[in-house]
Design a protein around this motif. Structure first.
Motif, short mmCIF file in Angstrom:
data_model
loop_
_atom_site.label_atom_id
_atom_site.label_comp_id
_atom_site.label_asym_id
_atom_site.label_seq_id
_atom_site.Cartn_x
_atom_site.Cartn_y
_atom_site.Cartn_z
N UNK A 184 0.84 -1.19 0.00
CA UNK A 184 0.00 0.00 0.00
C UNK A 184 0.89 1.25 0.00
N UNK A 185 0.76 2.03 -1.06
CA UNK A 185 1.50 3.29 -1.17
C UNK A 185 0.77 4.17 -2.15
N UNK A 186 0.77 5.48 -1.92
CA UNK A 186 0.08 6.38 -2.83
C UNK A 186 0.93 6.77 -4.03
N UNK A 187 2.09 6.15 -4.18
CA UNK A 187 2.93 6.33 -5.36
C UNK A 187 2.80 5.07 -6.22
N UNK A 188 2.01 5.13 -7.31
CA UNK A 188 1.80 3.93 -8.13
C UNK A 188 3.08 3.31 -8.66
N UNK A 189 4.07 4.14 -9.01
CA UNK A 189 5.33 3.60 -9.53
C UNK A 189 6.04 2.76 -8.47
N UNK A 190 6.01 3.21 -7.24
CA UNK A 190 6.65 2.45 -6.16
C UNK A 190 5.91 1.13 -5.94
N UNK A 191 4.59 1.18 -5.95
CA UNK A 191 3.81 -0.07 -5.80
C UNK A 191 4.21 -1.07 -6.88
N UNK A 192 4.35 -0.59 -8.11
CA UNK A 192 4.69 -1.48 -9.22
C UNK A 192 6.10 -2.05 -9.06
N UNK A 193 7.04 -1.23 -8.64
CA UNK A 193 8.41 -1.72 -8.43
C UNK A 193 8.43 -2.79 -7.33
N UNK A 194 7.78 -2.51 -6.21
CA UNK A 194 7.75 -3.47 -5.11
C UNK A 194 7.04 -4.75 -5.56
N UNK A 195 5.96 -4.60 -6.32
CA UNK A 195 5.25 -5.79 -6.82
C UNK A 195 6.17 -6.65 -7.67
N UNK A 251 -6.59 -13.90 3.83
CA UNK A 251 -5.68 -14.26 2.76
C UNK A 251 -4.46 -13.37 2.62
N UNK A 252 -4.20 -12.47 3.56
CA UNK A 252 -3.02 -11.61 3.48
C UNK A 252 -2.02 -12.09 4.52
N UNK A 253 -0.81 -12.43 4.06
CA UNK A 253 0.23 -12.89 4.98
C UNK A 253 1.08 -11.73 5.50
N UNK A 254 1.28 -10.74 4.64
CA UNK A 254 2.13 -9.60 4.99
C UNK A 254 1.60 -8.36 4.29
N UNK A 255 1.51 -7.27 5.02
CA UNK A 255 1.18 -5.98 4.43
C UNK A 255 2.40 -5.08 4.57
N UNK A 256 2.78 -4.47 3.46
CA UNK A 256 3.86 -3.49 3.46
C UNK A 256 3.19 -2.16 3.11
N UNK A 257 3.19 -1.24 4.06
CA UNK A 257 2.45 -0.01 3.86
C UNK A 257 3.26 1.23 4.20
N UNK A 258 3.05 2.25 3.42
CA UNK A 258 3.65 3.54 3.72
C UNK A 258 3.02 4.06 5.01
N UNK A 259 3.77 4.76 5.80
CA UNK A 259 3.23 5.33 7.04
C UNK A 259 2.19 6.41 6.78
N UNK A 260 2.43 7.21 5.75
CA UNK A 260 1.53 8.34 5.46
C UNK A 260 0.94 8.15 4.07
#
Length: 131
Positions: free
Chosen positions: A10-21, A50-59
């Protein structure tokens, strides 16, 4: 290495979400992405337990990583949470999260991300340490 894991990013930067994915998918995980709290809530409803791990931006634009963690844990109580942030006061936020929180500072390298996920899994007793 991360096979059989479903990870929510979860991040409000779509490019970062795609890279992490891409990075975590290459390591074997199934990765879902959301651009904020509302998207995380939707995905948690679609994947109960069904979620084992959530990686989320703090803000986030529509909430916080702590709110995402609460949403994930409401449907997946055993899910692990990892926080990430590029904020200058990141160290202070980490103290508030507690000593058991898994955290990663942005920007990070792909290998650093995979290593941090692996470390979180070892800490949680979900995988054995590599020898």
């Amino acid at each position: 290495m991360l096979e059989h894991l479903r990870i929510l990013v979860v991040d409000d930067e779509p490019d970062l979400c795609e890279i992490v994915r891409r990075v975590l998918s290459r390591a074997g995980a199934e990765v879902l992405t959301a651009s904020g709290l509302a998207g995380a809530e939707r995905l948690c409803a679609e994947h109960p337990k069904g979620i084992d791990l959530a990686i989320t931006d703090l803000k986030l634009d529509d909430g916080s990583g702590v709110q995402v963690a609460g949403t994930v844990r409401a449907t997946c109580p055993d899910a692990m949470i990892m926080y990430m942030s590029g904020l200058p006061y990141f160290d202070a936020a980490v103290v508030e999260l507690g000593p058991e929180a898994s955290v990663i500072a942005k920007p990070f390298r792909a290998t650093e991300l995979v290593d941090m996920v692996r470390l979180a899994l070892v800490r949680a007793g979900r995988v054995a340490p590599e020898r």
